[in-house]
Design a protein around this motif. Structure first.
Motif, PDB file in Angstrom:
ATOM      1  N   ALA A 120       0.849  -1.186   0.000  1.00 33.41           N
ATOM      2  CA  ALA A 120       0.000   0.000   0.000  1.00 33.41           C
ATOM      3  C   ALA A 120       0.885   1.237   0.000  1.00 33.41           C
ATOM      4  CB  ALA A 120      -0.912   0.002   1.224  1.00 33.41           C
ATOM      5  N   VAL A 121       0.338   2.321  -0.499  1.00 31.77           N
ATOM      6  CA  VAL A 121       0.993   3.620  -0.418  1.00 31.77           C
ATOM      7  C   VAL A 121       0.023   4.526   0.324  1.00 31.77           C
ATOM      8  CG1 VAL A 121       1.946   5.582  -1.682  1.00 31.77           C
ATOM      9  CG2 VAL A 121       2.290   3.261  -2.541  1.00 31.77           C
ATOM     10  N   ILE A 122       0.479   5.043   1.451  1.00 28.55           N
ATOM     11  CA  ILE A 122      -0.352   5.891   2.293  1.00 28.55           C
ATOM     12  C   ILE A 122       0.030   7.339   2.023  1.00 28.55           C
ATOM     13  CG2 ILE A 122      -1.040   6.402   4.670  1.00 28.55           C
ATOM     14  CD1 ILE A 122       0.205   3.534   5.318  1.00 28.55           C
ATOM     15  N   SER A 123      -0.939   8.153   1.648  1.00 29.75           N
ATOM     16  CA  SER A 123      -0.701   9.585   1.446  1.00 29.75           C
ATOM     17  C   SER A 123      -0.795  10.262   2.804  1.00 29.75           C
ATOM     18  CB  SER A 123      -1.743  10.182   0.499  1.00 29.75           C
ATOM     19  OG  SER A 123      -1.637   9.594  -0.768  1.00 29.75           O
ATOM     20  N   VAL A 124       0.290  10.931   3.198  1.00 32.09           N
ATOM     21  CA  VAL A 124       0.369  11.574   4.501  1.00 32.09           C
ATOM     22  C   VAL A 124       0.462  13.082   4.298  1.00 32.09           C
ATOM     23  CG1 VAL A 124       1.697  11.723   6.658  1.00 32.09           C
ATOM     24  CG2 VAL A 124       1.559   9.545   5.416  1.00 32.09           C
ATOM     25  N   ASP A 125      -0.408  13.835   4.993  1.00 33.48           N
ATOM     26  CA  ASP A 125      -0.376  15.285   4.827  1.00 33.48           C
ATOM     27  C   ASP A 125       0.715  15.923   5.688  1.00 33.48           C
ATOM     28  OD1 ASP A 125      -1.397  15.553   7.440  1.00 33.48           O
ATOM     29  OD2 ASP A 125      -3.421  16.045   6.774  1.00 33.48           O
ATOM     30  N   ASN A 137      -1.132  13.300   9.177  1.00 31.77           N
ATOM     31  CA  ASN A 137      -2.367  12.518   9.102  1.00 31.77           C
ATOM     32  C   ASN A 137      -2.429  11.742   7.794  1.00 31.77           C
ATOM     33  OD1 ASN A 137      -3.523  13.638  11.552  1.00 31.77           O
ATOM     34  ND2 ASN A 137      -3.744  15.528  10.365  1.00 31.77           N
ATOM     35  N   ALA A 138      -2.806  10.475   7.885  1.00 30.06           N
ATOM     36  CA  ALA A 138      -2.996   9.670   6.680  1.00 30.06           C
ATOM     37  C   ALA A 138      -4.271  10.162   5.994  1.00 30.06           C
ATOM     38  CB  ALA A 138      -3.107   8.199   7.048  1.00 30.06           C
ATOM     39  N   GLN A 139      -4.185  10.446   4.715  1.00 31.90           N
ATOM     40  CA  GLN A 139      -5.311  10.998   3.971  1.00 31.90           C
ATOM     41  C   GLN A 139      -5.957  10.008   3.014  1.00 31.90           C
ATOM     42  OE1 GLN A 139      -6.595  14.233   4.402  1.00 31.90           O
ATOM     43  NE2 GLN A 139      -5.328  13.961   6.209  1.00 31.90           N
ATOM     44  N   ASP A 140      -5.144   9.115   2.456  1.00 33.84           N
ATOM     45  CA  ASP A 140      -5.653   8.187   1.455  1.00 33.84           C
ATOM     46  C   ASP A 140      -4.726   6.980   1.387  1.00 33.84           C
ATOM     47  OD1 ASP A 140      -7.391   7.282  -0.525  1.00 33.84           O
ATOM     48  OD2 ASP A 140      -6.349   8.328  -2.135  1.00 33.84           O
ATOM     49  N   LYS A 173      10.497  22.723   6.473  1.00 34.86           N
ATOM     50  CA  LYS A 173       9.044  22.810   6.535  1.00 34.86           C
ATOM     51  C   LYS A 173       8.398  21.430   6.380  1.00 34.86           C
ATOM     52  CE  LYS A 173       5.947  24.749   3.316  1.00 34.86           C
ATOM     53  NZ  LYS A 173       5.656  25.728   2.302  1.00 34.86           N
ATOM     54  N   ALA A 174       7.345  21.182   7.160  1.00 39.23           N
ATOM     55  CA  ALA A 174       6.575  19.944   7.011  1.00 39.23           C
ATOM     56  C   ALA A 174       5.865  19.962   5.665  1.00 39.23           C
ATOM     57  CB  ALA A 174       5.563  19.807   8.143  1.00 39.23           C
ATOM     58  N   CYS A 175       5.765  18.786   5.038  1.00 35.04           N
ATOM     59  CA  CYS A 175       5.121  18.701   3.731  1.00 35.04           C
ATOM     60  C   CYS A 175       4.402  17.358   3.587  1.00 35.04           C
ATOM     61  CB  CYS A 175       6.144  18.877   2.608  1.00 35.04           C
ATOM     62  SG  CYS A 175       7.471  17.645   2.619  1.00 35.04           S
ATOM     63  N   ALA A 176       3.571  17.267   2.593  1.00 34.66           N
ATOM     64  CA  ALA A 176       2.856  16.024   2.288  1.00 34.66           C
ATOM     65  C   ALA A 176       3.766  15.106   1.479  1.00 34.66           C
ATOM     66  CB  ALA A 176       1.593  16.333   1.495  1.00 34.66           C
ATOM     67  N   MET A 177       3.637  13.793   1.734  1.00 38.83           N
ATOM     68  CA  MET A 177       4.439  12.813   1.008  1.00 38.83           C
ATOM     69  C   MET A 177       3.812  11.435   1.204  1.00 38.83           C
ATOM     70  SD  MET A 177       8.597  12.108   1.310  1.00 38.83           S
ATOM     71  CE  MET A 177       8.994  13.850   1.257  1.00 38.83           C
ATOM     72  N   GLU A 178       4.090  10.532   0.302  1.00 33.83           N
ATOM     73  CA  GLU A 178       3.588   9.166   0.430  1.00 33.83           C
ATOM     74  C   GLU A 178       4.485   8.337   1.338  1.00 33.83           C
ATOM     75  OE1 GLU A 178       4.225  10.178  -2.908  1.00 33.83           O
ATOM     76  OE2 GLU A 178       2.193  10.541  -3.610  1.00 33.83           O
ATOM     77  N   PHE A 179       3.882   7.313   1.969  1.00 34.06           N
ATOM     78  CA  PHE A 179       4.613   6.354   2.769  1.00 34.06           C
ATOM     79  C   PHE A 179       4.304   4.963   2.230  1.00 34.06           C
ATOM     80  CE2 PHE A 179       5.039   3.394   6.337  1.00 34.06           C
ATOM     81  CZ  PHE A 179       6.333   3.684   6.742  1.00 34.06           C
ATOM     82  N   PRO A 180       5.282   4.291   1.603  1.00 34.15           N
ATOM     83  CA  PRO A 180       5.039   2.952   1.072  1.00 34.15           C
ATOM     84  C   PRO A 180       5.114   1.905   2.190  1.00 34.15           C
ATOM     85  CG  PRO A 180       7.276   3.626   0.583  1.00 34.15           C
ATOM     86  CD  PRO A 180       6.611   4.797   1.270  1.00 34.15           C
ATOM     87  N   LEU A 181       4.236   0.923   2.133  1.00 38.64           N
ATOM     88  CA  LEU A 181       4.216  -0.115   3.165  1.00 38.64           C
ATOM     89  C   LEU A 181       4.021  -1.474   2.523  1.00 38.64           C
ATOM     90  CD1 LEU A 181       4.028  -0.747   6.277  1.00 38.64           C
ATOM     91  CD2 LEU A 181       1.552  -0.646   5.962  1.00 38.64           C
ATOM     92  N   HIS A 182       4.873  -2.416   2.908  1.00 39.20           N
ATOM     93  CA  HIS A 182       4.739  -3.806   2.470  1.00 39.20           C
ATOM     94  C   HIS A 182       4.739  -4.668   3.712  1.00 39.20           C
ATOM     95  CE1 HIS A 182       6.804  -7.677   1.099  1.00 39.20           C
ATOM     96  NE2 HIS A 182       5.540  -7.765   0.758  1.00 39.20           N
ATOM     97  N   VAL A 183       3.705  -5.469   3.888  1.00 38.52           N
ATOM     98  CA  VAL A 183       3.622  -6.401   5.004  1.00 38.52           C
ATOM     99  C   VAL A 183       3.367  -7.786   4.439  1.00 38.52           C
ATOM    100  CG1 VAL A 183       2.430  -7.016   7.135  1.00 38.52           C
ATOM    101  CG2 VAL A 183       2.692  -4.611   6.517  1.00 38.52           C
TER     102      VAL A 183
END
Length: 168
Positions: free
Chosen positions: A107-112, A116-119, A151-161
């Protein structure tokens, strides 16, 4: 559940195009990985500890995390679960125990910029897994926000379980 979590993502499955993301600071895509080409030794070297928060990662572990982002600049930091990977994996482990799901979750989690996880974008889902329950766990996760410079920014977080091998 396997007590190891590996971070990966594939750029081809993201909802936004590579060109659009490349123009946005902090929205770096993760590198695609060919699993058929990974040897078990390489896979072991790509495992991050579950029990460490971002500031506790060693230089090698930090490099491993940063290497998952093809466009990450030196002045940027990726997002990371505030309770370490265990904060997410523990919840997913409970879902696995309840449902008996097997297979791999990519999954790829969009983090603002607030952490906060957004999508959630699915690259691969486990068998017998409830996507809505998994999505709820991932969207409830809190993250150390990504940084673009200072500065804080939005970025994706990839996850493999890996929930264990699939039944044949």
């Amino acid at each position: 559940m396997n007590n190891k979590t590996v971070l990966f993502a594939a750029a081809a499955m993201l909802l936004t195009t590579h060109a659009a993301i490349a123009k946005k600071p902090g929205a770096s895509l993760a590198q695609p990985v060919s699993f058929s080409s990974l040897q078990s030794r390489e896979l072991e070297q790509s495992v991050l500890p579950l029990d460490k928060v971002f500031d506790e990662l060693s230089f090698g572990e930090m490099d491993l995390l940063r290497n998952q982002y093809a466009l990450l600049r030196n002045s940027e930091e990726p997002p990371y679960p505030t309770g370490g990977l265990q904060s997410i994996v523990g919840e997913l482990n409970a879902l696995q125990a309840k449902s008996g799901m097997r297979g791999e979750l990519f999954a790829v989690i969009s983090v603002d910029a607030a952490g906060n996880a957004q999508d959630v974008s699915w690259l691969m889902t486990p068998e017998q897994g409830s996507l809505e329950e998994i999505r709820s766990v991932l969207l409830a996760a809190r993250f150390k926000p990504a940084k673009c410079g200072v500065k804080a920014c939005a970025m994706e977080f990839p996850l493999h379980v890996d929930f264990g091998s699939r039944a044949l």
